[in-house]
Design a protein around this motif. Structure first.
Motif, PDB file in Angstrom:
ATOM      1  N   LEU A 110      13.390  28.541 -32.883  1.00 21.80           N
ATOM      2  CA  LEU A 110      12.773  29.655 -32.176  1.00 21.80           C
ATOM      3  C   LEU A 110      11.705  29.090 -31.251  1.00 21.80           C
ATOM      4  N   LEU A 168       4.941  35.200 -34.565  1.00 27.93           N
ATOM      5  CA  LEU A 168       5.678  34.266 -33.719  1.00 27.93           C
ATOM      6  C   LEU A 168       4.715  33.284 -33.071  1.00 27.93           C
ATOM      7  N   ASN A 183      15.636  33.439 -30.651  1.00 22.47           N
ATOM      8  CA  ASN A 183      14.858  33.969 -29.535  1.00 22.47           C
ATOM      9  C   ASN A 183      15.431  35.284 -29.031  1.00 22.47           C
ATOM     10  N   SER A 195      12.428  30.173 -38.629  1.00 20.05           N
ATOM     11  CA  SER A 195      12.455  31.285 -37.670  1.00 20.05           C
ATOM     12  C   SER A 195      13.098  32.523 -38.275  1.00 20.05           C
ATOM     13  N   LEU A 209       8.680  29.283 -28.946  1.00 18.88           N
ATOM     14  CA  LEU A 209       7.557  30.208 -28.883  1.00 18.88           C
ATOM     15  C   LEU A 209       7.036  30.317 -27.456  1.00 18.88           C
ATOM     16  N   ALA A 216      14.487  38.072 -31.434  1.00 18.66           N
ATOM     17  CA  ALA A 216      13.086  38.445 -31.264  1.00 18.66           C
ATOM     18  C   ALA A 216      12.897  39.289 -30.002  1.00 18.66           C
ATOM     19  N   LEU A 237       8.373  36.579 -24.315  1.00 15.07           N
ATOM     20  CA  LEU A 237       9.584  36.579 -25.131  1.00 15.07           C
ATOM     21  C   LEU A 237      10.830  36.779 -24.275  1.00 15.07           C
ATOM     22  N   ARG A 247      10.460  34.171 -40.354  1.00 17.67           N
ATOM     23  CA  ARG A 247       9.505  34.867 -39.493  1.00 17.67           C
ATOM     24  C   ARG A 247      10.102  36.180 -38.976  1.00 17.67           C
TER      25      ARG A 247
END
Length: 290
Positions: free
Chosen positions: A165, A252, A81, A178, A167, A84, A71, A181
């Protein structure tokens, strides 16, 4: 000082135990406290600090070809991103602190100010006092869980743009999906922190020292993390809440997996309910002298 919500036979006209210490009053009291504002500032500062760190470093670190991306390495691909990534770096400790603070300080602070006995003599039933304080503490804890990723999403979008997003395992999720999520991730992080909330709230009913309750909850949470790192414990780690704290990573993935999050939520809720019950039971019998 009654421990129930039953209306005494000789109560004053208009007295309703269930209407004492309204949630809005308790919420305003907690909102105006300096520690609430400081905690909000700290959570809001983290995304700005990470953006500055990436700018100084020239971007996110490169992926290791032997281990794949993480990440952190896709943090600057989009605002989603970045949000996250902020959750990933803060879920293990930083987000523990506001939960422990709001839940551990709530009853113990009244005792330290010598105002707890006056609240009960108002008269506010003990169970009503605990319910009001617990509901507000959990509400502020949930707000902290939402505040940081929300600011991170705004800051990240401003810095890196609005987009899918990306992954770590490859591929990506559309921007709209996203956000959904990320909401699931935030919800799971909050549920996983209920153990810390239960510890802090229980300790808050046992001590007159707010720092003792807050520090005790944070310390025991850290002990749980340390025990989870002891791989020699094998399957026994499955009963540790810390073992499941990053199960939200399964959200994710191209195809979301629920198994780990369901197990983690079950463990967390079980511990939390036990600790909340202990807090109510002990406080109902406690001799209030402060």
């Amino acid at each position: 000082m009654s421990a129930t919500l039953t209306k005494p036979a000789d109560a004053a006209p208009g007295y309703r135990p269930g209407r004492t210490l309204p949630l809005r009053v308790e919420a305003m009291r907690q909102l105006k406290r300096r520690r609430t504002l400081v905690m909000a500032a700290v959570l809001g500062a983290l995304p700005l600090i990470l953006v500055a760190a990436f700018a100084i470093a020239g971007g996110a670190p490169d992926a290791n070809p032997n281990r794949g991306a993480t990440l952190m390495q896709v943090a600057t691909d989009s605002g989603a991103n970045f949000a996250a990534t902020c959750l990933f770096v803060s879920a293990g400790f930083l987000l523990v602190v506001p939960v422990a603070l709001f839940c551990g300080d709530t009853v113990a602070s009244e005792a330290s100010w010598s105002s707890l006995r006056y609240l009960l003599a108002a008269p506010v039933p003990r169970s009503r006092l605990l319910w009001s304080k617990l509901a507000v503490a959990l509400g502020f804890s949930a707000a902290a869980m939402v505040l940081m990723p929300l600011i991170a999403l705004v800051v990240g979008t401003a810095a890196y743009g609005w987009g899918p997003l990306q992954l770590p395992t490859g591929g990506g999720l559309p921007a709209g999906e996203s956000v959904v999520r990320l909401l699931i991730v935030v919800g799971y992080v909050f549920v996983s922190q209920l153990v810390t909330a239960g510890l802090a709230f229980w300790l808050s009913t046992k001590t007159d020292a707010p720092l003792g309750a807050v520090g005790g909850a944070v310390g025991l949470t850290i002990v749980g993390n340390v025990l989870d790192a002891v791989t020699a414990l094998g399957d026994m780690r499955n009963v540790l809440p810390a073992h499941w704290q990053f199960a939200w990573i399964d959200a994710l993935q191209p195809k979301m997996e629920w198994g780990g999050m369901i197990q983690g939520a079950s463990v967390s809720l079980t511990y939390a309910l036990i600790l909340f019950a202990l807090a109510f039971r002990g406080f109902a019998r406690k001799d209030i002298v402060s």
